[in-house]
Write an enzyme that holds these catalytic residues in place. Structure first.
Site, PDB file in Angstrom:
ATOM      1  N   ASP A  34       0.815  -1.182  -0.065  1.00 35.93           N
ATOM      2  CA  ASP A  34      -0.141  -0.100  -0.100  1.00 35.93           C
ATOM      3  C   ASP A  34       0.735   1.352   0.135  1.00 35.93           C
ATOM      4  O   ASP A  34       1.955   1.181   0.659  1.00 35.93           O
ATOM      5  CB  ASP A  34      -0.914  -0.204   1.259  1.00 35.93           C
ATOM      6  CG  ASP A  34      -1.960  -1.003   1.313  1.00 35.93           C
ATOM      7  OD1 ASP A  34      -1.861  -1.923   0.560  1.00 35.93           O
ATOM      8  OD2 ASP A  34      -2.949  -0.993   2.132  1.00 35.93           O
ATOM      9  N   ASP A  35       0.148   2.162  -0.543  1.00 36.48           N
ATOM     10  CA  ASP A  35       0.694   3.768  -0.176  1.00 36.48           C
ATOM     11  C   ASP A  35       1.752   4.342  -1.174  1.00 36.48           C
ATOM     12  O   ASP A  35       2.141   5.434  -1.190  1.00 36.48           O
ATOM     13  CB  ASP A  35       1.160   3.989   1.346  1.00 36.48           C
ATOM     14  CG  ASP A  35       0.288   3.755   2.285  1.00 36.48           C
ATOM     15  OD1 ASP A  35      -0.938   3.739   1.700  1.00 36.48           O
ATOM     16  OD2 ASP A  35       0.602   3.874   3.522  1.00 36.48           O
ATOM     17  N   HIS A  85      -6.178   3.388  -4.225  1.00 42.43           N
ATOM     18  CA  HIS A  85      -6.014   3.733  -2.819  1.00 42.43           C
ATOM     19  C   HIS A  85      -6.317   5.180  -2.405  1.00 42.43           C
ATOM     20  O   HIS A  85      -5.766   5.968  -1.599  1.00 42.43           O
ATOM     21  CB  HIS A  85      -4.724   3.230  -2.399  1.00 42.43           C
ATOM     22  CG  HIS A  85      -4.311   3.090  -0.725  1.00 42.43           C
ATOM     23  ND1 HIS A  85      -5.473   2.099  -0.184  1.00 42.43           N
ATOM     24  CD2 HIS A  85      -3.275   3.588  -0.036  1.00 42.43           C
ATOM     25  CE1 HIS A  85      -4.839   1.975   1.134  1.00 42.43           C
ATOM     26  NE2 HIS A  85      -3.746   3.069   1.077  1.00 42.43           N
ATOM     27  N   HIS A  89      -4.920   9.655   0.040  1.00 38.83           N
ATOM     28  CA  HIS A  89      -4.952   8.788   1.199  1.00 38.83           C
ATOM     29  C   HIS A  89      -5.822   9.355   2.286  1.00 38.83           C
ATOM     30  O   HIS A  89      -5.258   9.553   3.482  1.00 38.83           O
ATOM     31  CB  HIS A  89      -3.380   8.547   1.622  1.00 38.83           C
ATOM     32  CG  HIS A  89      -3.274   7.391   2.453  1.00 38.83           C
ATOM     33  ND1 HIS A  89      -3.243   7.351   3.778  1.00 38.83           N
ATOM     34  CD2 HIS A  89      -3.119   6.216   1.895  1.00 38.83           C
ATOM     35  CE1 HIS A  89      -2.945   6.128   4.346  1.00 38.83           C
ATOM     36  NE2 HIS A  89      -2.694   5.376   3.315  1.00 38.83           N
ATOM     37  N   HIS A 173       3.682  -2.163   3.374  1.00 37.05           N
ATOM     38  CA  HIS A 173       3.894  -0.753   2.758  1.00 37.05           C
ATOM     39  C   HIS A 173       4.837  -0.428   1.971  1.00 37.05           C
ATOM     40  O   HIS A 173       5.946  -0.819   2.557  1.00 37.05           O
ATOM     41  CB  HIS A 173       3.342   0.348   4.055  1.00 37.05           C
ATOM     42  CG  HIS A 173       2.315   0.027   4.687  1.00 37.05           C
ATOM     43  ND1 HIS A 173       1.998  -1.161   5.428  1.00 37.05           N
ATOM     44  CD2 HIS A 173       1.047   0.814   4.631  1.00 37.05           C
ATOM     45  CE1 HIS A 173       0.542  -0.986   5.944  1.00 37.05           C
ATOM     46  NE2 HIS A 173       0.142   0.243   5.061  1.00 37.05           N
TER      47      HIS A 173
HETATM   48 ZN   LIG Z   1      -2.442   3.226   3.045  1.00 43.22          ZN
END
Ligand SMILES: [Zn+2]
Length: 204
Positions: A34-35, A85, A89, A173
């Site tokens: 993620d991210d 996503h 955020h 992440h």
């Molecule tokens: Zn995230």
């Protein structure tokens, strides 16, 4: 510790429309990051995955994709999949349905995907009902904890290898904050789970 590595069954039951894991006879694991993307770490993650012929899914933040186009293109080129996503955020709990959806659409203008993961795992029942019309909402059943600065890379390694089962979805992440733990844990996790006979697939 304020969270669990393994998603409780009650939560899965309360949100049955979300995807928490894939029941599978096959020894396969779904790794997710993620991210990102990030200039600093995306390419390193891709190299680790390549060493084990592993495919994964990257839940990207639209804003980061705009500033890291090359890294994003590399993810696609290497045969991995990507999911929305949000653009900024956003934590779904702090935003109205309308502004949340608007931010997800803005991310959709940067890249297309039918997969969505809510930042921080936070999503109201109403938001999830609206989003399931357009997306498969992908949650997880195993959390590596790599974002937690109180943990070591070794802790994250143990969290993953002790909790995965066939069809597990694991969260990592692609971020500067998580990198010190990810750099220790990910190569060891890939090796250990490969040795146990698992393969790694992207969510499509
Ligand atoms: Zn995230």
């Amino acid at each position: 510790m304020s969270y669990l590595y393994k998603t409780p069954r009650l939560l899965k039951w309360y949100y049955p429309d979300l995807i928490w894991d894939y029941t599978s006879e096959e020894k396969c694991i779904y790794l997710t990051f993620d991210d990102g993307p990030t200039k600093e770490h995306t390419n390193w993650i891709l190299e680790q995955l390549e060493d084990y012929n592993a495919k994964a899914t990257f839940f990207c933040v639209g804003n980061n994709v705009e500033s890291c186009r090359d890294e994003f293109d590399n993810i696609i080129k290497k045969g991995h999949t990507v999911g929305n996503h949000t653009f900024n955020h956003l934590n779904g709990r702090n935003h109205s349905l309308l502004s949340y959806i608007r931010d997800i659409r803005k991310c959709g203008d940067v890249f297309k995907s039918k997969l969505f993961r809510p930042p921080h795992g936070r999503l109201s029942k109403k938001q999830s009902m609206v989003l399931t019309k357009d997306f498969q909402i992908i949650m997880w059943d195993v959390l590596s904890g790599d974002f937690d600065t109180n943990l070591s890379g070794e802790d994250c390694y143990n969290a993953v290898v002790n909790n995965v089962v066939n069809g597990s979805i694991v969260v990592f992440h692609d971020s500067i904050k998580a990198a010190p733990r990810l750099k220790v844990a990910l190569p060891k996790i890939l090796k250990e789970l490969s040795d146990r006979g698992y393969t790694f697939k992207a969510i499509s």
